[in-house]
Design a protein around this motif. Structure first.
Motif, PDB file in Angstrom:
ATOM      1  N   THR A 123       0.812  -1.225   0.000  1.00  0.00           N
ATOM      2  CA  THR A 123       0.000   0.000   0.000  1.00  0.00           C
ATOM      3  C   THR A 123       0.843   1.271   0.000  1.00  0.00           C
ATOM      4  OG1 THR A 123      -0.143  -0.074   2.423  1.00  0.00           O
ATOM      5  CG2 THR A 123      -1.938  -1.108   1.183  1.00  0.00           C
ATOM      6  N   ASN A 124       2.142   1.155   0.296  1.00  0.00           N
ATOM      7  CA  ASN A 124       2.984   2.354   0.388  1.00  0.00           C
ATOM      8  C   ASN A 124       4.348   2.132  -0.246  1.00  0.00           C
ATOM      9  OD1 ASN A 124       1.332   4.248   1.955  1.00  0.00           O
ATOM     10  ND2 ASN A 124       1.582   2.793   3.639  1.00  0.00           N
ATOM     11  N   SER A 125       4.981   3.231  -0.607  1.00  0.00           N
ATOM     12  CA  SER A 125       6.373   3.239  -1.031  1.00  0.00           C
ATOM     13  C   SER A 125       7.130   4.227  -0.146  1.00  0.00           C
ATOM     14  CB  SER A 125       6.489   3.655  -2.501  1.00  0.00           C
ATOM     15  OG  SER A 125       6.032   4.997  -2.680  1.00  0.00           O
ATOM     16  N   TYR A 126       8.456   4.244  -0.294  1.00  0.00           N
ATOM     17  CA  TYR A 126       9.290   5.224   0.413  1.00  0.00           C
ATOM     18  C   TYR A 126       9.564   6.392  -0.536  1.00  0.00           C
ATOM     19  CZ  TYR A 126      10.012   1.151   3.361  1.00  0.00           C
ATOM     20  OH  TYR A 126       9.810   0.042   4.153  1.00  0.00           O
ATOM     21  N   TRP A 147      11.241   7.364  -5.457  1.00  0.00           N
ATOM     22  CA  TRP A 147      10.372   6.461  -4.712  1.00  0.00           C
ATOM     23  C   TRP A 147      10.922   5.040  -4.824  1.00  0.00           C
ATOM     24  CZ3 TRP A 147       9.040  10.486  -7.654  1.00  0.00           C
ATOM     25  CH2 TRP A 147       8.179  11.449  -7.128  1.00  0.00           C
ATOM     26  N   GLY A 205       7.282  -0.705   2.607  1.00  0.00           N
ATOM     27  CA  GLY A 205       6.700   0.630   2.570  1.00  0.00           C
ATOM     28  C   GLY A 205       6.261   1.118   3.931  1.00  0.00           C
ATOM     29  N   SER A 206       6.696   0.432   4.978  1.00  0.00           N
ATOM     30  CA  SER A 206       6.436   0.871   6.351  1.00  0.00           C
ATOM     31  C   SER A 206       7.772   1.136   7.033  1.00  0.00           C
ATOM     32  CB  SER A 206       5.645  -0.182   7.126  1.00  0.00           C
ATOM     33  OG  SER A 206       6.467  -1.297   7.441  1.00  0.00           O
ATOM     34  N   LEU A 216       6.382   8.199   3.764  1.00  0.00           N
ATOM     35  CA  LEU A 216       5.694   7.068   3.151  1.00  0.00           C
ATOM     36  C   LEU A 216       4.640   7.596   2.188  1.00  0.00           C
ATOM     37  CD1 LEU A 216       5.199   4.836   6.319  1.00  0.00           C
ATOM     38  CD2 LEU A 216       7.193   5.010   4.814  1.00  0.00           C
ATOM     39  N   SER A 217       4.612   7.042   0.987  1.00  0.00           N
ATOM     40  CA  SER A 217       3.711   7.526  -0.051  1.00  0.00           C
ATOM     41  C   SER A 217       2.756   6.423  -0.482  1.00  0.00           C
ATOM     42  CB  SER A 217       4.521   8.010  -1.253  1.00  0.00           C
ATOM     43  OG  SER A 217       3.690   8.276  -2.361  1.00  0.00           O
ATOM     44  N   THR A 218       1.551   6.796  -0.864  1.00  0.00           N
ATOM     45  CA  THR A 218       0.600   5.826  -1.395  1.00  0.00           C
ATOM     46  C   THR A 218       0.826   5.577  -2.885  1.00  0.00           C
ATOM     47  OG1 THR A 218      -1.013   7.602  -1.742  1.00  0.00           O
ATOM     48  CG2 THR A 218      -1.166   6.367   0.318  1.00  0.00           C
TER      49      THR A 218
END
Length: 261
Positions: free
Chosen positions: A5-8, A158, A201-202, A222-224
């Protein structure tokens, strides 16, 4: 719920990266796999994805270099002075998700001890060939510092779904697969080995015995924004549910049998 659900999202910042100096298990350092998705924000000359360092004979790195000849990957071994294979790619577009897999296997002398794949395609280029059983510095077992999202050089963009697998060369399609003409991320369900890890992504690194510190990384980093996700067919109430282009189609077993016969 989607497995990812997330990226850096890191913008050329030397303080925002994961680090570890605690490795508690022996490592099969002659075999390893790295898989990750990245999206470049800028054409910064050198962007380091991962790195480790304990002196000139034990450094290693996996980074992106952009110059007049295009984009290149360098995957360092136990000594960057003796092993620096390169594989020139076409220039990755800015703001575009791209998937890379690196295999390291020095248990054979076939001339391809490292192999790099971009969106499932093997990259032709100049590969170094270290001596048999040369270790991969990124799965090291000597307690030396390992960085993710930077190193001697900063990352600018990202990064998503990073897997470090110790002791295995994992098939590329265990991490991603084409769907509707789009190379898409798949949930990896295999082992990460003794000194591997999953950066999902956490701020909490998964499936790792190492002690990782996020340093200055916070929830705001953290990006969606994530790569496209593969949707495998599933059976629900005797119906095969297949997702294509965001639309779900349902097929009965009888319809499937008729199609296959």
């Amino acid at each position: 719920m989607a497995y990812l659900t997330n990226s850096y999202d890191v913008s050329d910042d030397a303080t925002k990266r994961f680090t570890t100096s605690t490795l508690n298990e022996a490592s099969n350092m002659s075999i390893a796999t790295m898989s990750f998705w990245l999206k470049r924000r800028s054409g910064l000359y050198r962007q380091e994805i991962m790195g480790s360092g304990a002196g000139s004979t034990n450094d290693g790195y996996l980074d992106l270099r952009s110059d007049d000849s295009g984009t290149k990957y360098f995957a360092g071994g136990m000594s960057i002075t003796t092993f620096s294979p390169t594989a020139e790619t076409t220039e990755d577009a800015l703001n575009e998700w791209v998937h890379y897999v690196m295999h390291w296997d020095t248990t054979t002398a076939d001339g391809y001890s490292s192999r790099i794949y971009r969106n499932g395609v093997f990259l032709e280029g100049t590969y170094g060939n270290p001596s048999l059983n040369t270790g991969c510095a990124l799965t090291r077992s000597d307690g030396s510092l390992v960085n993710v999202l930077g190193g001697n050089y900063n990352f600018d963009g990202w990064l998503a779904d990073l897997h470090i697998v110790d002791g295995l060369t994992v098939p590329v399609t265990d991490f991603a697969e084409e769907q509707d003409g789009v190379w898409s991320a798949k949930e990896y369900t295999g082992s990460h080995g003794n000194n591997g890890a999953w950066f999902d992504g956490s701020l909490d690194v998964k499936d790792s015995i190492k002690v990782w510190s996020p340093n200055s990384l916070t929830a705001s980093d953290l990006s969606t924004d994530i790569p496209p996700l593969y949707s495998p067919p599933i059976w629900v109430d005797d119906l095969l549910v297949v997702s294509r282009d965001g639309v779900k189609y349902k097929v009965t077993r009888a319809e499937l049998d008729a199609y296959l016969t």
